[in-house]
Design a protein around this motif. Structure first.
Motif, PDB file in Angstrom:
ATOM      1  N   PRO A  10      52.794  44.700  43.757  1.00 36.77           N
ATOM      2  CA  PRO A  10      52.466  44.047  42.305  1.00 36.77           C
ATOM      3  C   PRO A  10      50.850  43.712  42.433  1.00 36.77           C
ATOM      4  O   PRO A  10      50.038  43.202  43.428  1.00 36.77           O
ATOM      5  CB  PRO A  10      52.633  42.694  43.230  1.00 36.77           C
ATOM      6  N   ALA A  11      50.251  43.881  41.347  1.00 34.19           N
ATOM      7  CA  ALA A  11      49.287  43.579  41.082  1.00 34.19           C
ATOM      8  C   ALA A  11      48.860  42.860  39.738  1.00 34.19           C
ATOM      9  O   ALA A  11      49.053  43.219  38.562  1.00 34.19           O
ATOM     10  CB  ALA A  11      48.924  45.496  41.006  1.00 34.19           C
ATOM     11  N   SER A  12      48.476  41.795  39.528  1.00 35.59           N
ATOM     12  CA  SER A  12      48.625  41.277  38.311  1.00 35.59           C
ATOM     13  C   SER A  12      47.996  41.506  37.773  1.00 35.59           C
ATOM     14  O   SER A  12      47.425  41.029  36.650  1.00 35.59           O
ATOM     15  CB  SER A  12      48.328  39.729  38.983  1.00 35.59           C
ATOM     16  N   ASP A  13      46.300  41.809  38.665  1.00 35.67           N
ATOM     17  CA  ASP A  13      44.831  42.583  37.735  1.00 35.67           C
ATOM     18  C   ASP A  13      44.898  43.549  38.496  1.00 35.67           C
ATOM     19  O   ASP A  13      44.476  44.377  39.209  1.00 35.67           O
ATOM     20  CB  ASP A  13      44.030  41.878  37.813  1.00 35.67           C
ATOM     21  N   LEU A  14      45.527  45.128  37.493  1.00 38.12           N
ATOM     22  CA  LEU A  14      44.731  46.309  37.879  1.00 38.12           C
ATOM     23  C   LEU A  14      44.200  46.945  38.112  1.00 38.12           C
ATOM     24  O   LEU A  14      43.888  47.410  39.364  1.00 38.12           O
ATOM     25  CB  LEU A  14      46.015  46.881  36.637  1.00 38.12           C
ATOM     26  N   PRO A  15      43.517  46.272  37.610  1.00 41.93           N
ATOM     27  CA  PRO A  15      41.798  47.224  37.204  1.00 41.93           C
ATOM     28  C   PRO A  15      40.654  46.814  38.499  1.00 41.93           C
ATOM     29  O   PRO A  15      40.201  47.275  39.315  1.00 41.93           O
ATOM     30  CB  PRO A  15      40.829  46.769  36.093  1.00 41.93           C
ATOM     31  N   SER A  16      40.517  45.344  39.101  1.00 43.69           N
ATOM     32  CA  SER A  16      40.479  44.864  39.944  1.00 43.69           C
ATOM     33  C   SER A  16      40.891  45.273  41.198  1.00 43.69           C
ATOM     34  O   SER A  16      40.351  45.258  42.616  1.00 43.69           O
ATOM     35  CB  SER A  16      39.975  43.556  39.854  1.00 43.69           C
ATOM     36  N   THR A  17      42.473  45.211  41.133  1.00 41.76           N
ATOM     37  CA  THR A  17      42.987  45.893  42.455  1.00 41.76           C
ATOM     38  C   THR A  17      43.272  46.457  42.789  1.00 41.76           C
ATOM     39  O   THR A  17      42.829  47.575  43.785  1.00 41.76           O
ATOM     40  CB  THR A  17      44.974  45.189  42.403  1.00 41.76           C
ATOM     41  N   ARG A  18      42.931  47.749  41.978  1.00 39.39           N
ATOM     42  CA  ARG A  18      42.391  49.601  42.407  1.00 39.39           C
ATOM     43  C   ARG A  18      41.205  49.424  42.173  1.00 39.39           C
ATOM     44  O   ARG A  18      40.713  50.173  43.993  1.00 39.39           O
ATOM     45  CB  ARG A  18      42.359  50.111  41.137  1.00 39.39           C
TER      46      ARG A  18
END
Length: 111
Positions: A10-18
Motif C-alpha cells: 500500500p502506498a499512501s503517497d505514490l510519488p515519494s514511495t516510488r
C-alpha cells in the motif's frame, strides 16, 4: 508452476514511495495509471498501490499460477477464504484469499 511473482505494498503517497525505492535500491518503476506503479524485472517484483479502495492493509504476496480457475477451486478446497473474486486488471486477472492463519494473498494469471 506456481511461484511468488509480486509483493504489492500500500502506498499512501505514490510519488515519494516510488522515489524512495528508486533512490535507496535503484529500482525502476513503470506506471499503470495514476495510482499504481511496479517494477517489471520478471523476477519477484514490487507493486505500489495508491488507490485506497484497492490497497490492502498490509503487504500482499501475489502468487503466479498456470490456471486461475483451477487455483481458485484448489484454494477453496484447501480451506482458504476468497476475499475478492476473480477480476481483470492491465496485464492479467487475479483473486484474493485468506489462508487459515488469516494472511491475505492473491493468485494471479498473466494475459
Amino acid at each position: 508452476m506456481s511461484r511468488i511473482s509480486f509483493v504489492e505494498l500500500p502506498a499512501s503517497d505514490l510519488p515519494s514511495t516510488r522515489a524512495f525505492y528508486a533512490d535507496a535500491f535503484g529500482l525502476a518503476f513503470t506506471d499503470f495509471g495514476p495510482s499504481y506503479s511496479c517494477t517489471l524485472t520478471g523476477d519477484v517484483d514490487i507493486g505500489l498501490q495508491a488507490d485506497a479502495s484497492e490497497a490492502t492493509a498490509a503487504p500482499l504476496v501475489v502468487i503466479a499460477v498456470d490456471d486461475l480457475e483451477v487455483s481458485l477451486d484448489a484454494v477453496s478446497a484447501a480451506g482458504g477464504v476468497i476475499t475478492k473474486p476473480v477480476f481483470a486488471f492491465p496485464g492479467g486477472r487475479r483473486f484474493h484469499f485468506r489462508d487459515p492463519s488469516g494472511n491475505e494473498l492473491a493468485a494471479f494469471k498473466a494475459d
